[in-house]
Enzyme design. Structure first.
Site, PDB file in Angstrom:
ATOM      1  N   ALA A 169       2.503   2.852  -5.530  1.00  0.00           N
ATOM      2  CA  ALA A 169       2.055   1.986  -6.629  1.00  0.00           C
ATOM      3  C   ALA A 169       0.840   1.166  -6.217  1.00  0.00           C
ATOM      4  O   ALA A 169      -0.126   1.032  -6.985  1.00  0.00           O
ATOM      5  CB  ALA A 169       3.193   1.074  -7.074  1.00  0.00           C
TER       6      ALA A 169
ATOM      7  N   ALA B 157       0.827  -1.206   0.000  1.00  0.00           N
ATOM      8  CA  ALA B 157       0.000   0.000   0.000  1.00  0.00           C
ATOM      9  C   ALA B 157       0.860   1.254   0.000  1.00  0.00           C
ATOM     10  O   ALA B 157       0.546   2.249   0.651  1.00  0.00           O
ATOM     11  CB  ALA B 157      -0.945  -0.001   1.204  1.00  0.00           C
TER      12      ALA B 157
ATOM     13  N   LEU C  32       8.974   8.189  -8.179  1.00  0.00           N
ATOM     14  CA  LEU C  32       7.580   8.508  -7.873  1.00  0.00           C
ATOM     15  C   LEU C  32       6.733   8.470  -9.143  1.00  0.00           C
ATOM     16  O   LEU C  32       5.567   8.060  -9.118  1.00  0.00           O
ATOM     17  CB  LEU C  32       7.470   9.885  -7.202  1.00  0.00           C
ATOM     18  CG  LEU C  32       8.049  10.015  -5.787  1.00  0.00           C
ATOM     19  CD1 LEU C  32       7.772  11.404  -5.217  1.00  0.00           C
ATOM     20  CD2 LEU C  32       7.474   8.949  -4.855  1.00  0.00           C
TER      21      LEU C  32
ATOM     22  N   GLU D 113      18.560  14.849  -3.615  1.00  0.00           N
ATOM     23  CA  GLU D 113      19.243  15.448  -4.760  1.00  0.00           C
ATOM     24  C   GLU D 113      18.735  16.873  -5.012  1.00  0.00           C
ATOM     25  O   GLU D 113      19.407  17.685  -5.635  1.00  0.00           O
ATOM     26  CB  GLU D 113      18.966  14.574  -5.987  1.00  0.00           C
ATOM     27  CG  GLU D 113      19.838  14.848  -7.180  1.00  0.00           C
ATOM     28  CD  GLU D 113      19.700  13.729  -8.206  1.00  0.00           C
ATOM     29  OE1 GLU D 113      19.486  14.050  -9.384  1.00  0.00           O
ATOM     30  OE2 GLU D 113      19.806  12.554  -7.831  1.00  0.00           O
TER      31      GLU D 113
ATOM     32  N   HIS E 260      22.845   6.300  -3.664  1.00  0.00           N
ATOM     33  CA  HIS E 260      22.564   7.735  -3.690  1.00  0.00           C
ATOM     34  C   HIS E 260      23.814   8.473  -3.214  1.00  0.00           C
ATOM     35  O   HIS E 260      24.417   8.087  -2.212  1.00  0.00           O
ATOM     36  CB  HIS E 260      21.380   8.069  -2.782  1.00  0.00           C
ATOM     37  CG  HIS E 260      20.786   9.416  -3.035  1.00  0.00           C
ATOM     38  ND1 HIS E 260      21.437  10.584  -2.683  1.00  0.00           N
ATOM     39  CD2 HIS E 260      19.624   9.797  -3.617  1.00  0.00           C
ATOM     40  CE1 HIS E 260      20.684  11.612  -3.035  1.00  0.00           C
ATOM     41  NE2 HIS E 260      19.581  11.158  -3.608  1.00  0.00           N
TER      42      HIS E 260
ATOM     43  N   GLN F 237      21.347   1.081  -6.991  1.00  0.00           N
ATOM     44  CA  GLN F 237      21.742   2.489  -7.014  1.00  0.00           C
ATOM     45  C   GLN F 237      22.223   2.960  -5.642  1.00  0.00           C
ATOM     46  O   GLN F 237      21.555   2.745  -4.629  1.00  0.00           O
ATOM     47  CB  GLN F 237      20.566   3.369  -7.445  1.00  0.00           C
ATOM     48  CG  GLN F 237      20.935   4.841  -7.513  1.00  0.00           C
ATOM     49  CD  GLN F 237      19.841   5.679  -8.157  1.00  0.00           C
ATOM     50  OE1 GLN F 237      18.941   6.153  -7.481  1.00  0.00           O
ATOM     51  NE2 GLN F 237      19.916   5.853  -9.466  1.00  0.00           N
TER      52      GLN F 237
ATOM     53  N   ARG G  61      18.694   4.565 -12.397  1.00  0.00           N
ATOM     54  CA  ARG G  61      17.484   5.396 -12.384  1.00  0.00           C
ATOM     55  C   ARG G  61      17.842   6.863 -12.233  1.00  0.00           C
ATOM     56  O   ARG G  61      18.701   7.214 -11.426  1.00  0.00           O
ATOM     57  CB  ARG G  61      16.569   4.971 -11.227  1.00  0.00           C
ATOM     58  CG  ARG G  61      15.343   5.868 -11.081  1.00  0.00           C
ATOM     59  CD  ARG G  61      14.423   5.382  -9.985  1.00  0.00           C
ATOM     60  NE  ARG G  61      14.955   5.530  -8.646  1.00  0.00           N
ATOM     61  CZ  ARG G  61      14.994   6.671  -7.961  1.00  0.00           C
ATOM     62  NH1 ARG G  61      14.590   7.808  -8.521  1.00  0.00           N
ATOM     63  NH2 ARG G  61      15.466   6.697  -6.722  1.00  0.00           N
TER      64      ARG G  61
ATOM     65  N   LEU H  78      18.654   9.822   4.034  1.00  0.00           N
ATOM     66  CA  LEU H  78      18.702  10.455   2.719  1.00  0.00           C
ATOM     67  C   LEU H  78      18.771  11.979   2.806  1.00  0.00           C
ATOM     68  O   LEU H  78      18.034  12.602   3.569  1.00  0.00           O
ATOM     69  CB  LEU H  78      17.456  10.050   1.924  1.00  0.00           C
ATOM     70  CG  LEU H  78      17.283  10.686   0.546  1.00  0.00           C
ATOM     71  CD1 LEU H  78      18.384  10.238  -0.403  1.00  0.00           C
ATOM     72  CD2 LEU H  78      15.921  10.324  -0.034  1.00  0.00           C
TER      73      LEU H  78
ATOM     74  N   ARG I  11      23.172   9.848 -10.879  1.00  0.00           N
ATOM     75  CA  ARG I  11      23.581   9.429  -9.541  1.00  0.00           C
ATOM     76  C   ARG I  11      24.758   8.465  -9.543  1.00  0.00           C
ATOM     77  O   ARG I  11      25.613   8.518  -8.659  1.00  0.00           O
ATOM     78  CB  ARG I  11      22.387   8.797  -8.819  1.00  0.00           C
ATOM     79  CG  ARG I  11      21.364   9.825  -8.396  1.00  0.00           C
ATOM     80  CD  ARG I  11      20.152   9.193  -7.766  1.00  0.00           C
ATOM     81  NE  ARG I  11      19.232  10.225  -7.305  1.00  0.00           N
ATOM     82  CZ  ARG I  11      18.009   9.979  -6.835  1.00  0.00           C
ATOM     83  NH1 ARG I  11      17.571   8.740  -6.781  1.00  0.00           N
ATOM     84  NH2 ARG I  11      17.239  10.966  -6.444  1.00  0.00           N
TER      85      ARG I  11
ATOM     86  N   PHE J  76      17.133  18.750 -11.528  1.00  0.00           N
ATOM     87  CA  PHE J  76      17.482  17.463 -10.938  1.00  0.00           C
ATOM     88  C   PHE J  76      18.518  16.783 -11.813  1.00  0.00           C
ATOM     89  O   PHE J  76      18.685  17.125 -12.995  1.00  0.00           O
ATOM     90  CB  PHE J  76      16.222  16.592 -10.800  1.00  0.00           C
ATOM     91  CG  PHE J  76      16.001  16.074  -9.402  1.00  0.00           C
ATOM     92  CD1 PHE J  76      15.819  16.940  -8.342  1.00  0.00           C
ATOM     93  CD2 PHE J  76      15.951  14.719  -9.144  1.00  0.00           C
ATOM     94  CE1 PHE J  76      15.610  16.478  -7.055  1.00  0.00           C
ATOM     95  CE2 PHE J  76      15.742  14.233  -7.865  1.00  0.00           C
ATOM     96  CZ  PHE J  76      15.569  15.114  -6.812  1.00  0.00           C
TER      97      PHE J  76
ATOM     98  N   HIS K 271      20.280   3.038  -2.171  1.00  0.00           N
ATOM     99  CA  HIS K 271      19.057   3.834  -2.223  1.00  0.00           C
ATOM    100  C   HIS K 271      17.927   3.185  -3.016  1.00  0.00           C
ATOM    101  O   HIS K 271      16.757   3.350  -2.669  1.00  0.00           O
ATOM    102  CB  HIS K 271      19.400   5.197  -2.843  1.00  0.00           C
ATOM    103  CG  HIS K 271      18.239   6.132  -2.962  1.00  0.00           C
ATOM    104  ND1 HIS K 271      17.507   6.556  -1.861  1.00  0.00           N
ATOM    105  CD2 HIS K 271      17.677   6.733  -4.030  1.00  0.00           C
ATOM    106  CE1 HIS K 271      16.552   7.388  -2.271  1.00  0.00           C
ATOM    107  NE2 HIS K 271      16.621   7.501  -3.577  1.00  0.00           N
TER     108      HIS K 271
ATOM    109  N   GLU L 243       8.967  -0.243  -7.219  1.00  0.00           N
ATOM    110  CA  GLU L 243      10.342  -0.722  -7.092  1.00  0.00           C
ATOM    111  C   GLU L 243      10.455  -2.239  -7.156  1.00  0.00           C
ATOM    112  O   GLU L 243      11.499  -2.775  -7.515  1.00  0.00           O
ATOM    113  CB  GLU L 243      10.964  -0.203  -5.783  1.00  0.00           C
ATOM    114  CG  GLU L 243      12.470  -0.332  -5.740  1.00  0.00           C
ATOM    115  CD  GLU L 243      13.101   0.324  -4.523  1.00  0.00           C
ATOM    116  OE1 GLU L 243      14.318   0.144  -4.322  1.00  0.00           O
ATOM    117  OE2 GLU L 243      12.387   1.014  -3.767  1.00  0.00           O
TER     118      GLU L 243
END
Length: 664
Positions: A70, A67, A456, A308, A295, A293, A450, A305, A339, A171, A406, A439
C-alpha cells in the site's frame, strides 16, 4: 535524503521543546519517587534536550509511512503526479510483510471461466457477514481487473495458462453467479509467492520516480495542527538517533497490521500496529478492532503460513480418523468455505477429540494426492516451508496445521477514497490531511471477515486511491498549514520516559504476558466471562508497561531495546482495543464468534421473511461498526457505533446485496 538536504534544517530546540523538558523532568521526578534508586540520567534542562535529541526538519507535499504494498503504491502514485514525496519505513521496503503473502490477488478476469466483478462484490459482501461497506466493496471489486493488468504491465510475473493468460486458482468464499454457479477461479497467482513478487514489482516501479526514501526511520507520532489537521509525522532515525519532523500537506499511513498482539501469528515481528496506535494517541479513531482473522492453516508449533492456495489446488483437511471433515460443516464449498468457517470447524474437531498427534491438538492438511508437477509448479514455496518447519515431505505426508492469527479486519476508519474519518454526532467527518490504506485501515471492505486474496487487492486499490484523492484535491508545492509551536513535545517526553524506564519488568516479559492473554482470552471462540477476565489482565499488563517497564539500553544509535519498547506501547494500545470491543459485541459475526451469543443480531430476523417485521433501531442490533477512542495515558477505551453503508456507488450499475443467513 540527498534530494531534500537543502530543505532540512536542524532546529534550535531550546525554546521549542521547553515544555517537553518540563514534562520529562516531571517524569524523572515521578520515576525516582516511585522507585527511589533510578540509575538513569534523564534530561533536566533545555540545553541537554537540544544536545540529546537533535531534530531535523523536512518539508514535503506528502509523506507516506510504511513501504509495503500500500505504501509503495501510494508513494509512486503521488510522485508520478509531480508531488514531492517522502516514504518513511522502519524496514527496507522489500522486507515489508507484504512479501509473505502467498496465495494471490482476486480479480474477475474470467481467464478460467466466465466471470464478472459483480460476482466478486457479492462474495466479498457475503464474506464480510454483511458488515462491509458496500460502496467501498463496489469500488474495489470493479477496479480489481484494472489493478491486476496494471501490475502485469509493471512486470509482475504471473503464472500462466497454456494460452498465455494470467493463471487464476480457486480460493475460499469465491463463487459464480451470486453464489449459484459453483466455485470461481478468481485468484491471480505467482505460484505461491505472490506477495513477494508484488512487493518487488512495486519497489522496482517506485525507483523509476523521484521518491525520497527514509529507510530504518521509526515513526513515533502524527503531528496535528490546532485545527485538527494532520500536518506531518515525527520519526526517529535508528541509525544515528536523530529525530526528524516531516512537515507535509498530506500524510498516508500504510503501516500494516498488529498480528503480534497474539502469541501465535503468521505476522512478521514488525507487525506491531504502529499506525493504529499513532492515530489513537492523536485523539482519532479506529474501527472494528474486535475482528481478528485466524487462518485455518498455520504450521503447528511454528505458526508459519500455509496458503489457502493449497486447498485451492485440491488440498484436503483431515482429522485423526482420516475424515475430510469440512464436508460436514460446509457441504457445498467444503475446504474452500470462508476462513472463519474453516477455522471454527478445525477448532471444533480438536475440541471434540478428533485432533491429530499425541496430544490431539491439531489437524492435517493432505497434499500427497496431488500430482508432483502441480506441487512443483504451483506450490513450490509450501513444499519447502513444510519440509523446514514441520519436517514433512508433502508428497508423502500431511502437514500438521492449526488455526493461527493472520489478519486484522479493523483499523483506521476511512472511506473508499482513502481519507481518514472520525464519526461524531452521528456523522462521518474527514480528517484533513490524513489517509490510510492496507491492513492499517478499515475502509471497510472486509467487514467481519476478509476473503482470501482480497488483502493484496486492498493494498493496491486503496494505495492508489489515496494517491488519486490527494492528486484531485491538491497541487504540488501548495502552502502547508503551519505546525503548532509545541509540535512533537509529547512524543519526545514519551520517548525519554521509555528510554530511561527503570522498572521491574523487561519489554520481553510484558510482551509475552500480553500475547498469552490475547491467545487465551480472545481466540477463535470467545466467551463473555473469559473476555472480561482477559480485559482485566490486559489492563494490569498495560499498567506495567506505563509504570513499571525496564529498558536496559540507554543509547540512541540502533537501540533495538528502545524500539521494541515503543512497539510494545503500540501493541498494547491495539490489544486493549481488540479485547474491549470484543467483550462489548454480544453476537457472533464473521471472525467474532461468541459461545454465549451464538447468533448474528441484525436489524431484521433474516431466518424468517422480513415482510411484517419491524426494523430494529441501531441500539438494539449489532450490524454496525464499532468505533474506538482511547486515552493513551490511562488505557481507558470508549466505544461508540457507526452504521454500515449498504448503498453501492451506483444502484443502476450494481444493486445492494441484501443480508441473508450466511452458509457455504
Amino acid at each position: 535524503v540527498a534530494a531534500v538536504v537543502d530543505k532540512k534544517k536542524v532546529v534550535d530546540m531550546s525554546l521549542l521543546f521547553l515544555s517537553a523538558t518540563r514534562s520529562m523532568m516531571r517524569t524523572a521526578a515521578l520515576r525516582q519517587g516511585a522507585r527511589g534508586l533510578s540509575t538513569a540520567s534523564p534530561l533536566c534542562n533545555a540545553e541537554q534536550v537540544s544536545t540529546s535529541y537533535p531534530v531535523v526538519d523536512h518539508q514535503f507535499d506528502a509523506v507516506v509511512v510504511g513501504a509495503g504494498g500500500a505504501g509503495l503504491r501510494a508513494a509512486f502514485g503521488l510522485t508520478e503526479q509531480g508531488f514531492n514525496v517522502a516514504c518513511i519505513t522502519k524496514l527496507f521496503p522489500t522486507r515489508s510483510h507484504t512479501v509473505a503473502a502467498q496465495g494471490g490477488i482476486n480479480a474477475s478476469l474470467g481467464n478460467m471461466e466466465e466471470d464478472h466483478w459483480t460476482y466478486h462484490m457479492y462474495d466479498t459482501v457475503k464474506g464480510s457477514d454483511w458488515l462491509g461497506d458496500q460502496n467501498a466493496i463496489h469500488y474495489m471489486a470493479k477496479e480489481a481487473p484494472h489493478a491486476v493488468y496494471e501490475l502485469e504491465n509493471y512486470g509482475m510475473p504471473f503464472s500462466r495458462t497454456e494460452e498465455g493468460k494470467i493463471y487464476q486458482r480457486a480460493f475460499g468464499g469465491q463463487s459464480l453467479e451470486f453464489g449459484k454457479g459453483g466455485q470461481a477461479h478468481r485468484c491471480c497467482a505467482v505460484a505461491d509467492r505472490t506477495g513477494h513478487s508484488l512487493l518487488h514489482t512495486l519497489y522496482g516501479q517506485s525507483l523509476r520516480f523521484n521518491t525520497s526514501y527514509f529507510i530504518e526511520y521509526f515513526a513515533l507520532d502524527l503531528i496535528m495542527s490546532d485545527e485538527g489537521e494532520c500536518v506531518g509525522v515525527l520519526a526517529l532515525c535508528q541509525e544515528d538517533g536523530t529525530l526528524h519532523r516531516f512537515h507535509a500537506k498530506n500524510t498516508v499511513l500504510a503501516t500494516g497490521g498488529f498480528g503480534r498482539t497474539y502469541f501465535s501469528a503468521t505476522s512478521a515481528h514488525a507487525c506491531t500496529g504502529d499506525g493504529n496506535a499513532m492515530v489513537s494517541r492523536a485523539g482519532l479513531q479506529n474501527e472494528d478492532m474486535e475482528f481478528v482473522q485466524f487462518h485455518p492453516t498455520g504450521i503447528y508449533g511454528a505458526g508459519c503460513l500455509i496458503t489457502e492456495g493449497c486447498r485451492g489446488e485440491g488440498g484436503i483437511l483431515l482429522n485423526s480418523e482420516g475424515e475430510p471433515y469440512m464436508e460436514r460443516y460446509a457441504p457445498t464449498a467444503k475446504d474452500l468455505a470462508s476462513r472463519d468457517v474453516v477455522s471454527r470447524s478445525s477448532t471444533v474437531e480438536i475440541r471434540e477429540g478428533r485432533g491429530c498427534g499425541p496430544n490431539k491438538d491439531h489437524v492435517h492438511l493432505q497434499l500427497s494426492h496431488l500430482p508432483a508437477d502441480v506441487l512443483h509448479e504451483r506450490l513450490p514455496g509450501i513444499s519447502e516451508t513444510a519440509q523446514i518447519f514441520a519436517g514433512v515431505d508433502v508428497t508423502k505426508e500431511p502437514i500438521p496445521v492449526l488455526p493461527t492469527v493472520h489478519y486484522n479486519m479493523g483499523g483506521v476508519t476511512t472511506n473508499y477514497r482513502g481519507q481518514a474519518l472520525v464519526h461524531k454526532d452521528g456523522k462521518d467527518q474527514v480528517v484533513p490531511g490524513l489517509y490510510a490504506a492496507g491492513e492499517v485501515a478499515c475502509a471497510s471492505v472486509h467487514g467481519a471477515n476478509r476473503l482470501g486474496a482480497n488483502s493484496l487487492l486492498d493494498l493496491v486499490i486503496f494505495g492508489r486511491a489515496c494517491a488519486n484523492t490527494i492528486g484531485e484535491e491538491n497541487t504540488p508545492g501548495e502552502k502547508i498549514a503551519p505546525m503548532p509551536n509545541n509540535a512533537g513535545e509529547q512524543s519526545i517526553a514519551n520517548l525519554d520516559s521509555v528510554r530511561y524506564a527503570d522498572g521491574a519488568n523487561s519489554v520481553a516479559d510484558i510482551r509475552l504476558e500480553m500475547q498469552r492473554t490475547m491467545q487465551e482470552h480472545a481466540a477463535v471462540f470467545r466467551d463473555g466471562p473469559v473476555l472480561k477476565e482477559g480485559k482485566e489482565k490486559l489492563a494490569d499488563t498495560y499498567g506495567k508497561m506505563r509504570n513499571d517497564m525496564k529498558v536496559s539500553d540507554r543509547g540512541m544509535v540502533f537501540n533495538t531495546d528502545l524500539i521494541e519498547a515503543l512497539e510494545l506501547q503500540n501493541l498494547l494500545t491495539c490489544a486493549t482495543q481488540v479485547i474491549t470491543a470484543a467483550e462489548a459485541r454480544k453476537e457472533s459475526r464473521g471472525a467474532h464468534s461468541r459461545e454465549d451469543f451464538k447468533d448474528r443480531e441484525d436489524e431484521f430476523d433474516y431466518t424468517k421473511p422480513i415482510e411484517g417485521q419491524t426494523k430494529r433501531p441501531m441500539e438494539e442490533h449489532w450490524r454496525k461498526h464499532t468505533i474506538v477512542d482511547m486515552d493513551f495515558d490511562t488505557g481507558k477505551v470508549s466505544l461508540s457505533y457507526r452504521p454500515v453503508i449498504d448503498e453501492t456507488l451506483d444502484q443502476n450499475e450494481c444493486k445492494t446485496v441484501p443480508p441473508v443467513i450466511r452458509v457455504y
